[in-house]
Scaffold this active site. Sequence first.
Site, PDB file in Angstrom:
ATOM      1  N   PRO A  68      12.038  23.599  36.185  1.00 12.45           N
ATOM      2  CA  PRO A  68      12.735  24.614  35.361  1.00 12.45           C
ATOM      3  C   PRO A  68      12.011  25.857  34.996  1.00 12.45           C
ATOM      4  CG  PRO A  68      12.726  22.327  34.443  1.00 12.45           C
ATOM      5  CD  PRO A  68      11.917  22.267  35.839  1.00 12.45           C
ATOM      6  N   CYS A  69      12.604  27.042  34.933  1.00 13.07           N
ATOM      7  CA  CYS A  69      11.903  28.333  34.814  1.00 13.07           C
ATOM      8  C   CYS A  69      11.969  28.886  33.315  1.00 13.07           C
ATOM      9  CB  CYS A  69      12.587  29.161  35.731  1.00 13.07           C
ATOM     10  SG  CYS A  69      14.404  29.567  35.214  1.00 13.07           S
ATOM     11  N   GLN A  70      12.577  28.187  32.477  1.00 14.30           N
ATOM     12  CA  GLN A  70      12.755  28.851  31.152  1.00 14.30           C
ATOM     13  C   GLN A  70      11.543  29.042  30.466  1.00 14.30           C
ATOM     14  OE1 GLN A  70      14.119  25.941  32.336  1.00 14.30           O
ATOM     15  NE2 GLN A  70      16.536  25.773  31.638  1.00 14.30           N
ATOM     16  N   PHE A 106       9.094  30.424  31.736  1.00 16.76           N
ATOM     17  CA  PHE A 106       8.425  31.894  32.038  1.00 16.76           C
ATOM     18  C   PHE A 106       9.322  32.727  32.420  1.00 16.76           C
ATOM     19  CE2 PHE A 106       6.274  27.626  33.718  1.00 16.76           C
ATOM     20  CZ  PHE A 106       4.954  27.999  33.083  1.00 16.76           C
ATOM     21  N   SER A 107      10.602  32.578  31.960  1.00 16.51           N
ATOM     22  CA  SER A 107      11.444  33.687  32.279  1.00 16.51           C
ATOM     23  C   SER A 107      11.568  34.708  31.078  1.00 16.51           C
ATOM     24  CB  SER A 107      13.056  33.012  32.266  1.00 16.51           C
ATOM     25  OG  SER A 107      14.159  33.862  32.362  1.00 16.51           O
TER      26      SER A 107
END
EC number: 2.1.1.37
Length: 521
Positions: free
Chosen positions: A80-82, A84-85
Amino acid sequence: MDHDPAVIEVHKTNIKHVEHRLPFRPAPSKQPPVEDSGKFRRGQVHTSRKTQHVVDLTAIVDIAPEVTHDKPDIIFGGPPCQAFSSAGKGEGDDDPRSTLTEAFAIIVAAARPKYFVMENVKGLRKSLTYKRAVAIFRRVGYGLSEAVVNASSFGTPQARERLILAGCLDETDGWFHAYLNQYKSAQRINVTDVLGSEFGTLFDDFTLDAECPDAVTEAASDEYKGYRLREADLKKLAGKNPETRFYYCAPGGPASGAIHRTDRPAPTLIRTSTDGLSHRYRPQAGDPVDLRKVAQPSFDQFSRLAGYPAGWNWGALRSQTSDSRNPDDMILGARQRQLMLANSVPPPLAFAIGRSIVDHHNRKVPSVPIEAAAVQQRTWKVSTREVARYKDWLRIAKRLAGRRLIQEITDLRAAKGLTADRGLAAAAEELKALEGMPATAEPHMSRGRKSQLCRTLANLAEFQYYQSYVQAGLFPDDDKSYARGDLRRMLEDDDPIDDSFDNFGKLSPPLIGSKPPLAAE
């Protein structure tokens, strides 16, 4: 494998020859106590409001053996990238989902495939969780290649930047770059290249009518809740020519405009990009355009902007189906489809990555070889004093002089040029990288030439090995003493060394490189 059943269903519907796994869901757990600040504390189990969204690293005990038993050759993954997005809240390491990056690394370490590829947003590089994951990969023995790539350079009309971390067992760092770059296009892919030259609206066709009956007056502008043109919009409109076409795509932030040109890549697609223009929108008095007249891509067109082929089956929307629907139809919610589109790696980029891995595995020379250009353009950046010191050592330890000595330094510069793109610090690592390169045609690197260049790096690795003991104060800086074999004899009991010193790539790593083997007290 994916945590969302809908993702598996869409993949299965469109790609039928691949085995698909049921989504893995760890069992719900009780909400643990948190710190006084209310923030996530590393090492604790976290449960969100929805019990199916459980971030529990003990789940690795269940899933890592399952992946390991499959004996994979390669593992691709996108944790999951949320956290660091730039489009999210940006909680970073304080977001419990950040630990799933480490979970991915642990799964790779357990299964030990020859290759792995991890994809994420570029903001991940600054995080603690990324450093911890990299440490795990290195401990297992992966050579790593880190690159931030733009999807518009790999067959996708979207300016989507993503971090790609590729690993290969028993390789040196930087091994992947030359293979991936051969599939990079010279020009960026634009929206027109995919949706055609007729897609979009000419400026003259969506200008604001001076007599627009429902335009928001200046007096009522304070109460207006619809979309307002932003500075980014006005800049794009100002840079037009009569043939420029535009389209609407929901902005990703306060500084992002919603008007986009078709002669450029689309912006990075996020979940709300496909929302379309709000029904509350009205042009404001003085605006140059009326957004209701500008083209708005369909979901299928957005899908193509994300790199998917025309006609990719995303399923039917739940809101648009009737009771008489076919029971075999794939029914999804609008948010599910939006998330899939926004989260997925563009297929053309994924294809380029896959082809690059296969090329490396087959020891294929990149179609745009870096070797020739590297020899001509890269130089060994070292001071004159350091070169003079190394020459003295070559004269005494290797008995080189005259033309042979000049040729040795020339070959060393060429050898270092071949591995310069990998950014390796020690000659032993450069030697390992060069040995793994496939030989190219004459005159750049035939098999004989490759052997010659490897020998020059082996000599430098030997010198660095010797110097590491000198710098640690464990051996005198005496080339004649070294040439007599005094260092060999000193290490004979604990660290036997081959008399020829030709196998520096096989020496124990702690003793190789420019750093001392032991820290000086």
